[in-house]
Design a protein around this motif. Structure first.
Motif, PDB file in Angstrom:
ATOM      1  N   ALA A 181       0.558  -1.381  -0.374  1.00 37.71           N
ATOM      2  CA  ALA A 181      -0.020  -0.399   0.049  1.00 37.71           C
ATOM      3  C   ALA A 181       0.932   0.795   0.125  1.00 37.71           C
TER       4      ALA A 181
ATOM      5  N   ASP B 105      -4.299  -8.379   1.637  1.00 34.60           N
ATOM      6  CA  ASP B 105      -5.494  -6.991   1.172  1.00 34.60           C
ATOM      7  C   ASP B 105      -6.207  -6.961   2.134  1.00 34.60           C
TER       8      ASP B 105
ATOM      9  N   ILE C 139      -4.047   0.596  -2.320  1.00 34.23           N
ATOM     10  CA  ILE C 139      -2.894  -0.487  -1.621  1.00 34.23           C
ATOM     11  C   ILE C 139      -3.496  -1.136  -3.725  1.00 34.23           C
TER      12      ILE C 139
END
Length: 459
Positions: A221, A287, A304
């Motif tokens: 990210a 994620d 992300i």
């Protein structure tokens, strides 16, 4: 038989370089900041040849300057200007052997870091050291400077990654500590004398390094932050969600990213962080973990990466800073560390002091904030005179280092001291520390022939 004849007999024609044109690349660092001269460059192909070379030089009273990939930033592998020293290049000392069961890799000191990473990956394992020069730096140099890189937060520095060493001592004897043991409580752990010593105590010829399970899931990210304090808060939140899956946490000022041509995916903010989680499980939903952490943290904005291409693009922003800064005139580079919790105060105080000293100075600040390591670099004010800026280098560097010392930090986090900081360190280390260091040097290298003029102050 003279010195060069004896060296030729020890290493052969392929191992001895005396032609001025061929010598040139060994006599300066990659930035061109340090230049020297040498009687010859010796390129041994085995530990026995290294030992013979060092023994010959020891007997002749000739200094030896060990050199790996020559990618250092402090002149630690560059000879002096006398033309009498011998550069000992380890680049022919290559070789890799992986032990999957013990999860170790035994490598020659001249092996390029990227080749070690590749050999580990081929075995389904990971050697985690990663840094910008990994395509040309060598393991011997990484050990000599105790390299850290981007994954220190999870895996540690080269000290943490090393199980055993083989070292040629200043008198030519060979210390065989090339053991793959994770437990060995039989007295002093001698390998730590040579890791970080920059070739001043002996020549590292081989190492046994730790490997880890291969990475099979990754989430990356790019995060916008209002200040450095918010970055520390974010680390705490991510650790709470991800634990030791937090592998990298890189912090960058807006000024640092503005220099990079790569497009920033977020609108302008004072600071940015590159956060990366990794896991050994292929189906780990990192994620989602990262998204939960970012939602809980006080961040201004975040994105992300959606796949390897975007991940590479985000890392290009971080890794392009150092080179990009070079296109904006002369700069002063400092590799410092302070306790992580003191980073906000250090950045605020040091920045204010520098702006008072030189209005308009550009602070190019970035680094591995999870371990308190900042590359605290300074670029001249826009349209300022290059010579005037460089003339103020000592004053500006003194400001940075005095603030580092005020926070009980270090003026060299991972690049070493070399010849650029060996005199400066006398101001920031106690007399007791310097005495102990000199005592170790005297014990192992009483003739002072191993990389003289590096690490220790000369006075």
């Amino acid at each position: 038989m003279n010195l060069l004849d004896r060296l030729h007999a020890a290493v052969g024609t392929a191992g001895l370089v005396t032609d001025p044109d061929q010598l040139a690349g060994y006599l300066t660092d990659w930035r061109g900041a340090f230049r020297g001269a040498a009687a010859a460059v010796v390129r041994p192909a085995s530990t026995a040849e290294v030992a013979a070379t060092v023994r010959i030089c020891h007997d002749a009273g000739v200094a030896v300057v060990p050199q790996g990939g020559n990618t250092g930033l402090c002149g630690g592998a560059v000879p002096d200007s006398s033309g009498r020293q011998i550069v000992l290049s380890l680049t022919r000392m290559r070789g890799v052997r992986v032990d999957r069961v013990n999860q170790t890799i035994t490598v020659g000191a001249g092996t390029v870091l990227a080749d070690v990473q590749a050999a580990a990956a081929e075995a389904g394992l990971l050697f985690p050291l990663s840094l910008g020069a990994e395509g040309s730096c060598t393991i011997g140099g990484n050990l000599a400077t105790n390299a850290g890189g981007t994954a220190v937060l999870r895996y540690g520095t080269m000290r943490d990654l090393t199980l055993g060493l083989e070292v040629v001592l200043p008198d030519g004897r060979i210390w065989d500590g090339l053991r793959a043991l994770r437990k060995d409580n039989t007295g002093y752990d001698l390998k730590h004398l040579f890791i970080g010593a920059e070739g001043t105590l002996g020549v590292i010829t081989a190492a046994v390094l730790r490997l880890f399970p291969g990475v099979r899931a990754r989430a990356t990210a790019w995060v916008a932050l209002p200040d450095v304090a918010a970055a520390l808060d974010l680390i705490g939140v991510v650790l709470g969600w991800a634990g030791d899956r937090l592998t990298c946490f890189e912090l960058m000022s807006k000024q640092a990213t503005d220099f990079v041509a790569q497009r920033n995916p977020l609108r302008p903010h004072p600071w940015y962080a590159l956060v990366e989680l990794t896991d050994t499980l292929p189906d780990a939903d990192l994620d989602e973990v990262l998204a939960h952490a970012l939602a809980e943290a006080a961040v201004d904005d975040a994105v992300i990466a959606a796949g390897p291409a975007q991940t590479a693009a985000l890392w290009a922003l971080r890794e392009g800073i150092s080179e990009a800064q070079n296109h904006h005139g002369p700069s002063l580079k400092h590799d410092v560390t302070v306790p992580t919790g003191d980073l906000p105060a250090f950045v605020a105080r040091t920045g204010a002091a520098l702006r008072d000293a030189l209005p308009g100075i550009r602070l190019v600040t970035y680094g591995h904030v999870g371990d308190g390591n900042l590359h605290y670099n300074l670029s001249k004010p826009v349209d300022a005179d290059d010579a005037a800026f460089l003339a103020s280098a000592d004053e500006l560097t003194r400001i940075v280092y005095d603030e580092v010392a005020a926070f009980d930090g270090s003026i060299s986090a991972e690049h070493g001291l070399g010849q650029s900081k060996n005199e400066t360190i006398a101001r920031y280390k106690s007399d007791v520390e310097l005495s102990l260091m000199r005592g170790i040097k005297q014990q192992l290298d009483p003739a002072g022939l191993m990389n003289p003029g590096k690490v220790l102050p000369t006075s």
